[in-house]
Write a protein that holds these residues in place. Structure first.
Motif, PDB file in Angstrom:
ATOM      1  N   LEU A  14       0.863  -1.183   0.000  1.00 15.60           N
ATOM      2  CA  LEU A  14       0.000   0.000   0.000  1.00 15.60           C
ATOM      3  C   LEU A  14       0.897   1.230   0.000  1.00 15.60           C
ATOM      4  N   THR A  15       0.628   2.198  -0.863  1.00 12.73           N
ATOM      5  CA  THR A  15       1.477   3.384  -0.931  1.00 12.73           C
ATOM      6  C   THR A  15       0.629   4.647  -0.858  1.00 12.73           C
ATOM      7  N   ALA A  16       1.094   5.583  -0.043  1.00 12.15           N
ATOM      8  CA  ALA A  16       0.477   6.913   0.046  1.00 12.15           C
ATOM      9  C   ALA A  16       1.528   7.941  -0.347  1.00 12.15           C
ATOM     10  N   ILE A  17       1.143   8.870  -1.207  1.00 11.50           N
ATOM     11  CA  ILE A  17       2.026   9.974  -1.569  1.00 11.50           C
ATOM     12  C   ILE A  17       1.584  11.179  -0.745  1.00 11.50           C
ATOM     13  N   LEU A  18       2.496  11.698   0.043  1.00 14.99           N
ATOM     14  CA  LEU A  18       2.180  12.806   0.941  1.00 14.99           C
ATOM     15  C   LEU A  18       2.142  14.123   0.176  1.00 14.99           C
ATOM     16  N   PRO A  19       1.462  15.122   0.723  1.00 12.04           N
ATOM     17  CA  PRO A  19       1.303  16.390   0.001  1.00 12.04           C
ATOM     18  C   PRO A  19       2.627  17.139  -0.185  1.00 12.04           C
ATOM     19  N   ASP A  20       2.650  17.983  -1.198  1.00  9.64           N
ATOM     20  CA  ASP A  20       3.833  18.782  -1.499  1.00  9.64           C
ATOM     21  C   ASP A  20       4.106  19.852  -0.445  1.00  9.64           C
ATOM     22  N   ASN A  21       3.129  20.092   0.430  1.00  9.67           N
ATOM     23  CA  ASN A  21       3.317  21.074   1.505  1.00  9.67           C
ATOM     24  C   ASN A  21       3.281  20.406   2.884  1.00  9.67           C
ATOM     25  N   LEU A  22       3.654  19.148   2.963  1.00 12.30           N
ATOM     26  CA  LEU A  22       3.598  18.383   4.217  1.00 12.30           C
ATOM     27  C   LEU A  22       4.273  19.113   5.366  1.00 12.30           C
ATOM     28  N   LEU A  23       5.438  19.662   5.130  1.00 17.63           N
ATOM     29  CA  LEU A  23       6.207  20.262   6.216  1.00 17.63           C
ATOM     30  C   LEU A  23       5.617  21.580   6.714  1.00 17.63           C
ATOM     31  N   ASP A  24       4.564  22.071   6.071  1.00 17.21           N
ATOM     32  CA  ASP A  24       3.851  23.257   6.547  1.00 17.21           C
ATOM     33  C   ASP A  24       2.917  22.918   7.714  1.00 17.21           C
ATOM     34  N   TYR A  25       2.624  21.641   7.923  1.00 17.93           N
ATOM     35  CA  TYR A  25       1.704  21.216   8.983  1.00 17.93           C
ATOM     36  C   TYR A  25       2.472  20.926  10.268  1.00 17.93           C
ATOM     37  N   ALA A  96       9.993  14.383   3.938  1.00 17.66           N
ATOM     38  CA  ALA A  96      10.066  15.522   3.013  1.00 17.66           C
ATOM     39  C   ALA A  96       8.713  15.731   2.364  1.00 17.66           C
ATOM     40  N   ASN A  97       8.507  16.913   1.853  1.00 16.70           N
ATOM     41  CA  ASN A  97       7.303  17.193   1.070  1.00 16.70           C
ATOM     42  C   ASN A  97       7.236  16.206  -0.091  1.00 16.70           C
ATOM     43  N   GLY A  98       6.033  15.683  -0.358  1.00 17.55           N
ATOM     44  CA  GLY A  98       5.844  14.765  -1.480  1.00 17.55           C
ATOM     45  C   GLY A  98       6.427  13.378  -1.284  1.00 17.55           C
ATOM     46  N   ALA A  99       6.794  13.028  -0.056  1.00 16.96           N
ATOM     47  CA  ALA A  99       7.381  11.711   0.218  1.00 16.96           C
ATOM     48  C   ALA A  99       6.361  10.595  -0.014  1.00 16.96           C
ATOM     49  N   TYR A 100       6.865   9.404  -0.235  1.00 16.37           N
ATOM     50  CA  TYR A 100       6.040   8.200  -0.378  1.00 16.37           C
ATOM     51  C   TYR A 100       6.166   7.378   0.902  1.00 16.37           C
ATOM     52  N   ILE A 101       5.033   6.967   1.453  1.00 13.03           N
ATOM     53  CA  ILE A 101       5.004   6.021   2.569  1.00 13.03           C
ATOM     54  C   ILE A 101       4.428   4.726   2.010  1.00 13.03           C
ATOM     55  N   THR A 102       5.187   3.647   2.138  1.00 16.36           N
ATOM     56  CA  THR A 102       4.752   2.354   1.609  1.00 16.36           C
ATOM     57  C   THR A 102       4.668   1.339   2.743  1.00 16.36           C
ATOM     58  N   VAL A 103       3.543   0.657   2.813  1.00 14.22           N
ATOM     59  CA  VAL A 103       3.301  -0.393   3.799  1.00 14.22           C
ATOM     60  C   VAL A 103       3.322  -1.724   3.057  1.00 14.22           C
ATOM     61  N   GLU A 104       4.166  -2.636   3.522  1.00 12.50           N
ATOM     62  CA  GLU A 104       4.248  -3.970   2.929  1.00 12.50           C
ATOM     63  C   GLU A 104       3.894  -5.002   3.986  1.00 12.50           C
ATOM     64  N   TYR A 105       3.142  -6.016   3.593  1.00 17.95           N
ATOM     65  CA  TYR A 105       2.741  -7.076   4.509  1.00 17.95           C
ATOM     66  C   TYR A 105       2.288  -8.284   3.697  1.00 17.95           C
ATOM     67  N   THR A 106       2.050  -9.386   4.389  1.00 24.31           N
ATOM     68  CA  THR A 106       1.489 -10.557   3.724  1.00 24.31           C
ATOM     69  C   THR A 106       0.240 -11.013   4.461  1.00 24.31           C
ATOM     70  N   SER A 107      -0.608 -11.686   3.717  1.00 26.93           N
ATOM     71  CA  SER A 107      -1.773 -12.382   4.262  1.00 26.93           C
ATOM     72  C   SER A 107      -1.790 -13.750   3.597  1.00 26.93           C
ATOM     73  N   SER A 108      -2.169 -14.763   4.344  1.00 33.24           N
ATOM     74  CA  SER A 108      -2.193 -16.118   3.793  1.00 33.24           C
ATOM     75  C   SER A 108      -3.580 -16.450   3.268  1.00 33.24           C
ATOM     76  N   LEU A 109      -3.591 -17.117   2.133  1.00 35.87           N
ATOM     77  CA  LEU A 109      -4.838 -17.613   1.570  1.00 35.87           C
ATOM     78  C   LEU A 109      -5.209 -18.852   2.376  1.00 35.87           C
ATOM     79  N   ASN A 110      -6.344 -18.798   3.078  1.00 43.33           N
ATOM     80  CA  ASN A 110      -6.693 -19.870   4.016  1.00 43.33           C
ATOM     81  C   ASN A 110      -7.749 -20.829   3.442  1.00 43.33           C
ATOM     82  N   ASP A 111      -8.137 -21.808   4.244  1.00 42.81           N
ATOM     83  CA  ASP A 111      -9.109 -22.827   3.810  1.00 42.81           C
ATOM     84  C   ASP A 111     -10.494 -22.256   3.526  1.00 42.81           C
TER      85      ASP A 111
END
Length: 166
Positions: A14-25, A96-111
């Motif tokens: 999952l990836t979120a691109i942060l705003p270009d003015n992030l550091l203003d907050y 930084a402004n405009g940074a990418y935050i990426t979340v990586e994980y796994t889930s197993s396909l179950n019965d």
């Protein structure tokens, strides 16, 4: 979409691109919400990464800066299987402004996985609160498919072969 066998650990990103003015907050909360179908079991093996160069390279985010809200076999009050909460992304080293935050994980396909065309959906969205307002991205869904194949070994008269194995 992806095809996997029951028991496979299915990778998700999952990836979120942060705003270009992030550091203003002063603060900027970011929450990844994930809703998995009954055929998927979250493995609670999350890694969070930061990219400040458009996703060309990533650095791992200190796990003390985020939390995973998850209770095995239960959904959260809002129906999510789990949520990853970064209370304030501005505290992440090298943010930084405009940074990418990426979340990586796994889930197993179950019965309990649905076999065939309906598949096993995984839906997510991101919410944020920048101190001046709250927002939410549209839902994004991917589907994990699995199939059942039955094979019978037969002789030249199409009679089953006793004791045949693969």
């Amino acid at each position: 979409s992806a095809d996997h066998d029951i028991g496979d650990a299915v990778p998700f990103q999952l990836t979120a691109i942060l705003p270009d003015n992030l550091l203003d907050y002063e603060t900027y909360e970011l929450v990844f919400h994930d809703v998995q179908s009954a055929g998927l079991t979250f493995n609670n093996d999350v890694t969070v990464r930061l990219s400040t160069n458009g996703g060309a390279s990533y650095n791992e985010v200190d796990s003390g800066l985020y939390s995973v809200v998850y209770s095995a076999g239960q959904t959260q009050e809002d129906g999510c299987t789990f949520e990853l909460v970064i209370s304030d992304v501005t505290l992440i080293d090298d943010i930084a402004n405009g940074a990418y935050i990426t979340v990586e994980y796994t889930s197993s396909l179950n019965d309990g996985a649905v076999i065939g065309a309906a598949g096993n959906p995984n839906t997510m969205h991101v919410s944020y609160n920048n101190g001046q307002g709250t927002g939410r991205t549209p839902d994004d869904t991917v589907i994990v498919f699995t199939y059942k194949v039955e094979v019978d070994k037969v002789d030249e008269e199409s009679e089953p072969l006793a004791g045949a194995q693969f």
